[in-house]
Scaffold this active site. Sequence first.
Site, PDB file in Angstrom:
ATOM      1  NE  ARG A  73    -109.135 -57.212  61.582  1.00 12.63           N
ATOM      2  CZ  ARG A  73    -108.642 -57.316  60.347  1.00 12.63           C
ATOM      3  NH1 ARG A  73    -107.478 -56.815  60.073  1.00 12.63           N
ATOM      4  NH2 ARG A  73    -109.330 -57.913  59.388  1.00 12.63           N
ATOM      5  CB  THR A  74    -112.236 -61.718  66.100  1.00 12.83           C
ATOM      6  OG1 THR A  74    -112.655 -60.468  65.570  1.00 12.83           O
ATOM      7  CG2 THR A  74    -113.054 -62.055  67.330  1.00 12.83           C
ATOM      8  CE  LYS A 103    -116.544 -87.137  60.072  1.00  9.40           C
ATOM      9  NZ  LYS A 103    -115.937 -87.841  61.223  1.00  9.40           N
ATOM     10  NE  ARG A 126    -115.846 -63.841  63.877  1.00 10.55           N
ATOM     11  CZ  ARG A 126    -115.249 -62.767  63.361  1.00 10.55           C
ATOM     12  NH1 ARG A 126    -114.836 -62.778  62.116  1.00 10.55           N
ATOM     13  NH2 ARG A 126    -115.066 -61.685  64.069  1.00 10.55           N
ATOM     14  CG  HIS A 154    -117.983 -58.676  66.666  1.00  9.80           C
ATOM     15  ND1 HIS A 154    -117.250 -59.316  67.647  1.00  9.80           N
ATOM     16  CD2 HIS A 154    -117.185 -58.653  65.564  1.00  9.80           C
ATOM     17  CE1 HIS A 154    -116.066 -59.652  67.154  1.00  9.80           C
ATOM     18  NE2 HIS A 154    -116.006 -59.270  65.886  1.00  9.80           N
TER      19      HIS A 154
HETATM   20  C1  NCD Z   1    -115.820 -57.604  61.769  1.00  5.15           C
HETATM   21  C2  NCD Z   1    -116.767 -58.782  61.806  1.00  5.15           C
HETATM   22  O1  NCD Z   1    -116.352 -59.946  61.720  1.00  5.15           O
HETATM   23  O2  NCD Z   1    -117.956 -58.513  61.978  1.00  5.15           O
HETATM   24  N1  NCD Z   1    -114.474 -57.979  61.764  1.00  5.15           N
HETATM   25  C3  NCD Z   1    -113.817 -58.059  62.973  1.00  5.15           C
HETATM   26  O3  NCD Z   1    -114.136 -58.882  63.788  1.00  5.15           O
HETATM   27  N2  NCD Z   1    -112.856 -57.158  63.240  1.00  5.15           N
HETATM   28  C4  NCD Z   1    -116.125 -56.627  60.703  1.00  5.15           C
HETATM   29  C5  NCD Z   1    -116.251 -57.095  59.294  1.00  5.15           C
HETATM   30  O4  NCD Z   1    -116.048 -58.265  58.966  1.00  5.15           O
HETATM   31  O5  NCD Z   1    -116.563 -56.237  58.456  1.00  5.15           O
END
Ligand code: NCD
Length: 345
Positions: A73-74, A103, A126, A154
């Site tokens: 999703r993100t 590397k 991320r 997040h």
């Molecule tokens: C979350 C994350 O990556 O922290 N996922 C997301 O971005 N919707 C939640 C998760 O991984 O449990």
Amino acid sequence: MVDERVAANPFFNQSLTSVKEVDNNNEVLLSRENIFFLFQISLFMKQAVEAHNQLDLLRGHMIAVLFYQPSSRTYSSHVAAANWLGAMTVDLPAMNAFSSVTKGENLPDTVRSFEQTTAASAIVLRHPDDASSKIAKKFASVPIINAGSGTSEHPTQALLDLFTIYERKGSFDNQTVAFVGDLKFGRTVKSLAWLLAQVGKGNKLAFVAHPELQIPEDYLNSLPEEVSVEMHDSIEEVLKTADVIYMTRTQREWFEQHGMLDQLEQLDGTLRMTREYAERMKDDAIILHPLPRQTELRYGVDDNPRAAYFEQMRNGLYVRMALLAAIIRPDLTVAMLEGLVNGKS
Ligand code: NCD
């Protein structure tokens, strides 16, 4: 929607590494006023997307999307947000496998490299380290958007979660929000709970977890004092009082690193949202989940009208569009967008 119009765009050229981010004047970026600004823009983005109206607000801009951890999703919503705004993207969902990270290149060099090679106007990152976004911000000369850092933050997820509460409940004040599941390693809960305390009024936070997976004490002690907090170890205790139940999965990937692998089977899936539980909640309560789910959110809940997690993820597109546009366009205001619709600019 409350009409608290911000005259100038407060997000221009700002990074969002944390829900506690401060701007150049040392003011909290995600203030109540600025959140209303962002949500008004998000509503405009929603209308545009639903009308299949691709915008060209970010034409001529490049967004670099660098992911060192898995994501559905993100990742997709950031790339889609850039596209809906007419921007270009260089998007790498598997940095660990395909970039020079293999590397041994470090984060500062990697961030600087992508900034140079792509001429990016913003970098979405991320990464498994808590400090990753802050490090990236230090070395990049363009804004960094934290799309999930370690077990701590997040912020864009918190924004879309808050937007969903605002849309569904009509307010993010005076809400009892129960967070359920792995609150020790889950990062979405930490960002959303903080944001509810930072911008909301009269909210109550209920942390519902097995004692081994409860929200860390240092986090709890640092929460803004105005918010009221309660701790529970069963969903039953919050079913009748919660306005929002925010479910989360057990974050299996962190157990080994923290020497807790032997407890995984025992702790996994101890707290579950079932069809029966959902039916016993307040009529106007909602159920959220950042997803992905495991066994903690039963599929039988999906057709309950309180289930809001599919629109929650769609809201991610709108809120991320608003954020990207606001960070890159100095002239972005609600009035400017209205003019755009009316063909005035
Ligand atoms: C979350 C994350 O990556 O922290 N996922 C997301 O971005 N919707 C939640 C998760 O991984 O449990």
